[in-house]
Design a protein around this motif. Structure first.
Motif, PDB file in Angstrom:
ATOM      1  N   ALA A 222      -4.310  -6.500 -11.684  1.00 56.84           N
ATOM      2  CA  ALA A 222      -3.242  -5.367 -10.949  1.00 56.84           C
ATOM      3  C   ALA A 222      -3.915  -4.954  -9.867  1.00 56.84           C
ATOM      4  CB  ALA A 222      -3.396  -3.983 -11.259  1.00 56.84           C
ATOM      5  N   TYR A 223      -3.161  -4.878  -8.762  1.00 59.20           N
ATOM      6  CA  TYR A 223      -4.236  -3.998  -7.229  1.00 59.20           C
ATOM      7  C   TYR A 223      -3.972  -2.862  -6.119  1.00 59.20           C
ATOM      8  CZ  TYR A 223      -5.907  -9.557  -7.650  1.00 59.20           C
ATOM      9  OH  TYR A 223      -6.218 -10.321  -7.969  1.00 59.20           O
ATOM     10  N   LEU A 224      -3.933  -1.646  -6.465  1.00 52.73           N
ATOM     11  CA  LEU A 224      -2.993  -0.861  -5.964  1.00 52.73           C
ATOM     12  C   LEU A 224      -4.257  -0.178  -4.844  1.00 52.73           C
ATOM     13  CD1 LEU A 224      -3.169  -1.101  -9.277  1.00 52.73           C
ATOM     14  CD2 LEU A 224      -3.085   1.457  -9.565  1.00 52.73           C
ATOM     15  N   ASP A 225      -3.347   0.366  -4.104  1.00 51.66           N
ATOM     16  CA  ASP A 225      -3.590   1.054  -2.720  1.00 51.66           C
ATOM     17  C   ASP A 225      -4.537   2.712  -3.075  1.00 51.66           C
ATOM     18  OD1 ASP A 225      -2.083   2.943  -3.013  1.00 51.66           O
ATOM     19  OD2 ASP A 225      -0.575   1.727  -1.142  1.00 51.66           O
ATOM     20  N   GLU A 226      -5.382   3.445  -2.326  1.00 50.76           N
ATOM     21  CA  GLU A 226      -5.780   4.187  -2.034  1.00 50.76           C
ATOM     22  C   GLU A 226      -4.638   5.167  -2.177  1.00 50.76           C
ATOM     23  OE1 GLU A 226      -7.371   5.331   1.515  1.00 50.76           O
ATOM     24  OE2 GLU A 226      -8.570   3.663   1.323  1.00 50.76           O
ATOM     25  N   GLU A 227      -3.883   5.206  -2.399  1.00 48.36           N
ATOM     26  CA  GLU A 227      -2.631   5.960  -2.522  1.00 48.36           C
ATOM     27  C   GLU A 227      -2.380   5.448  -4.787  1.00 48.36           C
ATOM     28  OE1 GLU A 227       1.048   7.241  -0.322  1.00 48.36           O
ATOM     29  OE2 GLU A 227      -0.623   6.018   1.523  1.00 48.36           O
ATOM     30  N   GLY A 228      -2.590   4.461  -5.164  1.00 50.17           N
ATOM     31  CA  GLY A 228      -2.093   4.432  -6.295  1.00 50.17           C
ATOM     32  C   GLY A 228      -1.431   3.306  -6.502  1.00 50.17           C
ATOM     33  N   ARG A 229      -0.524   3.397  -5.526  1.00 52.04           N
ATOM     34  CA  ARG A 229       0.769   2.775  -5.541  1.00 52.04           C
ATOM     35  C   ARG A 229       0.348   1.450  -5.832  1.00 52.04           C
ATOM     36  NH1 ARG A 229       3.273   4.079   0.247  1.00 52.04           N
ATOM     37  NH2 ARG A 229       1.025   2.963   0.759  1.00 52.04           N
ATOM     38  N   LEU A 230       1.131   0.669  -6.703  1.00 49.35           N
ATOM     39  CA  LEU A 230       0.773  -1.145  -7.128  1.00 49.35           C
ATOM     40  C   LEU A 230       1.105  -1.728  -5.632  1.00 49.35           C
ATOM     41  CD1 LEU A 230       0.269  -3.007  -9.053  1.00 49.35           C
ATOM     42  CD2 LEU A 230       2.492  -2.884  -9.867  1.00 49.35           C
ATOM     43  N   ARG A 231       0.316  -2.840  -5.104  1.00 51.49           N
ATOM     44  CA  ARG A 231       0.739  -3.497  -4.491  1.00 51.49           C
ATOM     45  C   ARG A 231       0.664  -4.753  -4.959  1.00 51.49           C
ATOM     46  NH1 ARG A 231       1.333  -2.355   1.010  1.00 51.49           N
ATOM     47  NH2 ARG A 231       0.494  -0.085   1.387  1.00 51.49           N
ATOM     48  N   LYS A 232       0.339  -5.410  -6.005  1.00 54.04           N
ATOM     49  CA  LYS A 232       0.394  -7.007  -6.324  1.00 54.04           C
ATOM     50  C   LYS A 232      -0.119  -6.958  -8.026  1.00 54.04           C
ATOM     51  CE  LYS A 232      -1.530 -11.894  -6.054  1.00 54.04           C
ATOM     52  NZ  LYS A 232      -3.034 -12.351  -4.872  1.00 54.04           N
ATOM     53  N   VAL A 233       0.799  -7.791  -8.135  1.00 53.02           N
ATOM     54  CA  VAL A 233       0.610  -7.580  -9.881  1.00 53.02           C
ATOM     55  C   VAL A 233       0.875  -8.767 -10.638  1.00 53.02           C
ATOM     56  CG1 VAL A 233       2.353  -7.051 -10.173  1.00 53.02           C
ATOM     57  CG2 VAL A 233       0.323  -6.495 -12.289  1.00 53.02           C
ATOM     58  N   ARG A 234      -0.442  -9.694 -11.126  1.00 59.66           N
ATOM     59  CA  ARG A 234      -0.478 -10.741 -11.630  1.00 59.66           C
ATOM     60  C   ARG A 234      -0.249 -11.083 -13.160  1.00 59.66           C
ATOM     61  NH1 ARG A 234      -3.658 -12.970  -9.171  1.00 59.66           N
ATOM     62  NH2 ARG A 234      -3.097 -14.341  -8.054  1.00 59.66           N
ATOM     63  N   HIS A 235       1.117 -11.410 -14.257  1.00 60.43           N
ATOM     64  CA  HIS A 235       1.690 -11.422 -15.177  1.00 60.43           C
ATOM     65  C   HIS A 235       1.580 -12.883 -15.922  1.00 60.43           C
ATOM     66  CE1 HIS A 235       2.835  -7.815 -14.567  1.00 60.43           C
ATOM     67  NE2 HIS A 235       2.529  -6.938 -15.762  1.00 60.43           N
ATOM     68  N   ARG A 236       0.315 -12.511 -17.113  1.00 57.75           N
ATOM     69  CA  ARG A 236       0.651 -14.534 -17.601  1.00 57.75           C
ATOM     70  C   ARG A 236       0.617 -14.191 -19.422  1.00 57.75           C
ATOM     71  NH1 ARG A 236      -4.057 -13.103 -14.162  1.00 57.75           N
ATOM     72  NH2 ARG A 236      -5.770 -12.555 -16.533  1.00 57.75           N
TER      73      ARG A 236
END
Length: 277
Positions: A222-236
């Protein structure tokens, strides 16, 4: 019937994506919400930051979304892509899902329009005997995967809700996603626990997935920005059925605040006939 086939996830893993025509495709070929800080690098803080991503998105409102679902089985690897928008407050979204060219090398199939709402998935250009001007409605609480992979794209709402049960989270480091500085976290989530922590609207589909998957544990990045918003997520996701079928589902979020309008089809526009395989 589509729903009946999806109830047999463990026994016929390849059919879990039948609703979007993925069977054809297979044969074809960050920071914490308060602005960040070094303390989110501890396992406990990192887990808390990731678990709060769904709430951060709800506070933001809406976003544009791109999805990619890559399947690997029997030496064949195919990717299904989608693009659209999601309203995280109203819990509604719309995606245009594009299937790859078929085994004969013909042009790519017509894009499938998908409408995402709590408890239901609507699909247009479904194929398989469905008239081109009709929609198919699927109750996602009856799908053995809860629509985590059925539509050829993980519902971005569901992708975020899964992170509510993030565990064993480690902070990987800072990087960039689409030109935005983000913090990268890696860990696993548990589908059953996510269902227990999910919002009421999303709980039913996750509860169905918790019963249908052979393994509840799902690794993620998971990749979160400075505001804690999810920018990208990869599930396997992984299935076992006379061999291993790996599914990597990636959701990219951008354009936060972009209005998203979802208009559900009238009852007369929903196909009630038999759907071919």
């Amino acid at each position: 019937m589509v729903v009946h086939r999806h109830r047999r996830l463990r026994g016929r893993a390849a059919e879990v994506v039948l609703a979007a025509g993925v069977t054809l495709a297979v044969t074809a070929t960050g920071g914490c919400a308060g602005g960040g800080g070094s303390d989110d690098r501890s396992p406990a803080e990192a887990s808390a930051v990731v678990r709060g991503a769904a709430d951060a998105l709800a506070r933001t409102g809406s976003a544009r979304a791109r999805t990619a679902m890559e399947m690997a089985t029997g030496g064949t690897r195919v990717t299904i892509r989608g693009e659209g928008g999601v309203d995280f407050k109203k819990r509604m979204g719309q995606l245009l899902v594009l299937l790859p060219a078929d085994v004969k090398g013909e042009d790519e199939h017509r894009p499938i329009t998908e409408l995402l709402v709590p408890g239901a998935l609507y699909m247009k250009n479904r194929g398989a005997g469905v008239p081109a001007d009709k929609w198919v409605r699927v109750d996602t609480t009856t799908l053995a995967d809860g629509n985590l992979v059925t539509g050829g794209a993980t519902d971005p709402l569901m992708a975020a809700e899964l992170l509510r049960a993030a565990q064993e989270v480690t902070y990987v480091g800072e990087t960039e996603v689409a030109g935005t500085k983000v913090r990268h976290y890696r860990g696993t989530t548990d589908i059953g626990r996510a269902a227990g922590s999910a919002s009421a609207e999303m709980r039913g589909a996750l509860e169905a997935a918790a019963k249908g998957f052979s393994k509840d544990t799902v690794p993620f990045d998971a990749y979160l920005d400075e505001e804690g918003r999810l920018r990208k997520v990869r599930h396997r996701f992984t299935y076992v059925n006379n061999g291993v079928i790996d599914v990597s589902s990636t959701t990219l979020l951008y354009g936060f605040g972009t209005p998203v309008t979802v208009v559900l089809p009238a009852s007369g526009d929903i196909y009630a006939g038999k759907i071919a395989d």
